[in-house]
Design a protein around this motif. Structure first.
Motif, short mmCIF file in Angstrom:
data_model
loop_
_atom_site.label_atom_id
_atom_site.label_comp_id
_atom_site.label_asym_id
_atom_site.label_seq_id
_atom_site.Cartn_x
_atom_site.Cartn_y
_atom_site.Cartn_z
N ARG A 59 47.10 34.02 39.32
CA ARG A 59 47.82 35.29 39.48
C ARG A 59 47.59 36.21 38.29
NH1 ARG A 59 50.48 31.07 41.31
NH2 ARG A 59 51.26 31.05 43.46
N LYS A 60 47.29 35.63 37.14
CA LYS A 60 47.06 36.43 35.93
C LYS A 60 45.89 37.40 36.11
CE LYS A 60 50.06 34.38 33.08
NZ LYS A 60 51.17 35.09 32.39
N GLU A 63 46.30 40.75 37.98
CA GLU A 63 46.97 41.83 37.25
C GLU A 63 45.99 42.65 36.42
OE1 GLU A 63 49.69 39.68 34.84
OE2 GLU A 63 50.93 38.96 36.54
N SER A 65 43.27 45.17 35.77
CA SER A 65 42.69 46.30 36.50
C SER A 65 41.17 46.31 36.45
CB SER A 65 43.23 47.62 35.94
OG SER A 65 42.90 47.75 34.57
N ALA A 89 45.87 42.73 46.23
CA ALA A 89 45.86 43.31 44.89
C ALA A 89 44.69 44.27 44.70
CB ALA A 89 45.81 42.21 43.84
#
Length: 337
Positions: A59-60, A63, A65, A89
């Motif tokens: 999940r890191k 995040e 971009s 995402a």
């Protein structure tokens, strides 16, 4: 090319490490993060290939971009969760085979790609082999006539199947040799034949030798047949273990000729009543590299068509689901596509 495509590799085992090595050779790509539940393994692969970031939680990287694409190289059990989350995402995803544990999961993944307008490519590298593309061209130009049957036999004498291998455990792999190895050849046949609609299957699975191994909970051998709407049949024999030498082959039989892709490219043609047997010379390039280049080009150029399509993964998984159901019920099973 405006800039590189930045990748995060999720799953630092065999395929994850292999993807990292291949991507390091491509100037249009850069691996910026390695993820594995075993953080020490993620750290080691990152060190080996000069990647600065490593994590134990996938999940890191969602995040970040600057991460454009996620390569999902985990056990099958986690494919859907990671792929759907990555697509949501805004990341593009290349997911190793098989697509998912079942067709329902594959459908969710395809829908997420469509909803988020992102590329989802599955790791069916047999499509990218020069031999496969050569035979695809023969079929499209009607050199083989109507291809009415395909026979696949991928029969290993033995492979390492220790208790620690996740792919021998149903809860992580979804099945055994059929979903792990047979999936490649089902996809290849489906693509070569022009994506015909599968309508019915029949098959039988065996675990006589595998069940002697600690932790083994899947089939070690699967024998099955797939019937397509146009009347073409695909017979597939796959095995991880057998008390015999290894047997391999992928052959398509047509009304004007036949072609074998594996273990070598061979073609048999009826040319104006005279039969010719030829062995075309093709120079193979690492198909995983070609697959990754196709994925990168699709991202850069915004391809509306990729190969394989997410929908192809759904069809292949429907075939596999039906084959497993047939083995469980001891009767043929119809497919709705």
């Amino acid at each position: 090319m405006d800039r590189k495509v930045y990748f995060a590799i999720v799953g630092a085992g065999g395929m994850g490490s292999f993807y990292t090595r291949i991507l390091k050779e491509l100037p249009e790509a850069e691996v910026v993060a390695i993820v594995d539940v075993n953080e020490s393994r993620a750290k080691e692969v990152a060190r080996q290939y000069g990647v600065s970031e490593y994590y134990s939680d996938w999940r890191k990287v969602l995040e970040k971009s600057y991460v454009d694409a996620i390569a999902v190289c985990t056990p099958v059990r986690f494919h859907k969760e990671i792929t759907v989350a990555a697509l949501e995402a805004g990341k593009h995803v290349i997911c190793e085979k098989p697509p998912a544990m079942n067709a329902t999961e594959a459908e969710e993944m395809a829908e997420a790609a469509k909803r988020n307008k992102r590329i989802l490519l599955y790791g069916f590298q047999w499509r990218f082999m020069e031999a496969s593309k050569y035979v695809k061209n023969l079929i499209e130009k009607n050199y083989l006539g109507h291809v009415y049957r395909v026979r696949v036999h991928y029969l290993r004498k033995s492979i390492p199947l220790g208790a620690g291998k996740w792919f021998i455990r149903r809860e992580f792999a979804g099945g055994g040799v059929l979903i792990d190895c047979g999936v490649h050849f089902i996809d290849l046949a489906y693509w070569l034949l022009g994506r015909p609609k599968p309508v019915e299957v029949f098959g039988k699975s065996y675990d006589y030798l595998g069940k002697q191994i600690e932790g083994f909970s899947v089939e070690d051998t699967y024998i099955g047949m797939v019937l397509f709407e146009n009347g073409t049949t695909l017979v597939i024999e796959s095995s991880w273990i057998q008390n015999w030498r290894e047997e391999h082959g992928f052959t398509l039989y047509g009304t004007q000729g036949s072609a074998s892709i594996y273990p070598s490219l061979e073609v048999y043609l009826n040319l104006e009543g005279k039969y010719s047997f030829i062995k075309p010379e093709v120079k193979e390039v690492e198909p995983t590299m070609l697959k990754l280049k196709h994925f990168i080009e699709a991202i850069e150029k915004g391809y509306s068509e990729i190969s394989p399509r997410p929908e192809d993964g759904v069809v292949v998984m429907k075939i596999i689901d039906a084959l497993y159901e047939s083995a469980a019920r001891g009767k043929s099973v119809e497919i709705s596509v």
